[in-house]
Design an enzyme around this catalytic site. Sequence first.
Site, short mmCIF file in Angstrom:
data_model
loop_
_atom_site.label_atom_id
_atom_site.label_comp_id
_atom_site.label_asym_id
_atom_site.label_seq_id
_atom_site.Cartn_x
_atom_site.Cartn_y
_atom_site.Cartn_z
N HIS A 65 0.87 -1.19 0.00
CA HIS A 65 0.00 0.00 0.00
C HIS A 65 0.91 1.24 0.00
O HIS A 65 1.08 1.90 1.02
CB HIS A 65 -0.92 -0.03 1.21
N GLY A 71 -7.33 2.61 7.85
CA GLY A 71 -8.48 3.50 7.92
C GLY A 71 -9.74 2.86 8.44
O GLY A 71 -10.73 3.54 8.70
N THR A 101 -8.95 -1.18 1.41
CA THR A 101 -10.34 -0.93 1.82
C THR A 101 -10.81 0.43 1.31
O THR A 101 -11.96 0.57 0.86
CB THR A 101 -10.44 -0.94 3.36
N TYR A 132 -10.66 -2.64 -2.93
CA TYR A 132 -11.44 -3.79 -2.47
C TYR A 132 -12.71 -3.99 -3.28
O TYR A 132 -13.24 -5.08 -3.35
CB TYR A 132 -11.85 -3.56 -1.00
N ASP A 289 2.33 -6.95 2.33
CA ASP A 289 1.17 -6.11 2.67
C ASP A 289 1.67 -4.81 3.33
O ASP A 289 1.04 -4.27 4.23
CB ASP A 289 0.21 -6.85 3.61
#
Length: 394
Positions: A65, A71, A101, A132, A289
């Site tokens: 990311h 968040g 997300t 997502y 991740d």
Amino acid sequence: MLKIIKNISVYAPEKLGLKDVLIVGDKIGAIENKIEIDTDGAVEVEEIDGTGKVLVPGFIDCHVHIIGGGGEGGFATRTPEASLSVLTTSGVTTVVGTLGTDGVGRDMQALLAKAHGLEEEGITTYVYNGSYRLPIKTLTGSVMSDIMAIDKIIGIGEIALSDHRSSQPTFEEFSKAVADVRVGGMLSGKAGIVNVHLGDGKRCLEMINRVVLETEIPITQFLPTHINRNPYLFEEGIEYAKRGGYIDFTASENPKLWEEMYGEIKFSKGLKRLLDEGVSEENYTLTSDGQGSLPMFDESGKYLGIGVGSSKSLLSSIKDAVMEENLPLEKVIRAVTSNPAEILKLKNKGRISKGYDADLCILNENLDIDTVIAKGRTMVESGKAKVFGTFEND
């Protein structure tokens, strides 16, 4: 400028033995038993002593990311962007950025801009289109057009399935998106991969399996991630990989804690199981991740707050696999080198071979990072960053 790495144990990722490796500009020029070059001073030649050390391809972290993630706990839990030196000191020379997300407060324009920025700072970058949710918010009007028109976009993801944060797409929505990205990839010579976030829901790989069963789309179009997040998903993942599917492990800097608290399968143990089960050595990857939000706990399990995922978890997971499970380095290192390069069709990446990009990691006898070279440029030396991002403090 020429660089020669002398007398080093080379894993290409196949074990090649002691070699000299010549770097010409941003490419690997030669791999020989002995390389001697006399330029009469016309060209500067830098020699790097590799005695007692190991040379592997630069790591490909294909799930980061890069503009921050998280968040889910409110605005204050949004995580920060990735920095160049954190990536390079983790051994990462190629990164694939993704949204998670939040595809509203963060968007594809920002993701692409960050990817270009990291590229200008010295590493190679790509991105997945979307977040997502389905349908994807495209940049050009369609998923297929985005893949064909925008060089850095190599697929879509991370599309969430079997998760309460998913958009709960129908089979028709999901299969249509997969079909579009497949054709877009074919027309542009890209992988057109579908990176799928798998949550803790009991449906696991159900939607992917249904697409493979009910359409003509091959199982190799998907790269489901977080496959080791719990035992029941991992068991499905083993069977899926046996059928020829790719699976992606998520690394952890504290695997013992996550194993005890959530039943997560350590990469080291999971990879050993895969190999024992006869899964192809080409069908697994390992990603960090990175910059995703992580809850933090003390030794007693008490919640301490929100932490941030890091690409540094890749190396710790690799070391565990080699040192705790006694797996051969040449099989372990494939998870962050040749396998993601092949699956994602990243040209000239993931291997130590003549003509390939000079993306290299030198590891010491303990498999810790010593030197990182990205596109021929030394980014890390003696384990410390030598090149920093534009706004980093060195």
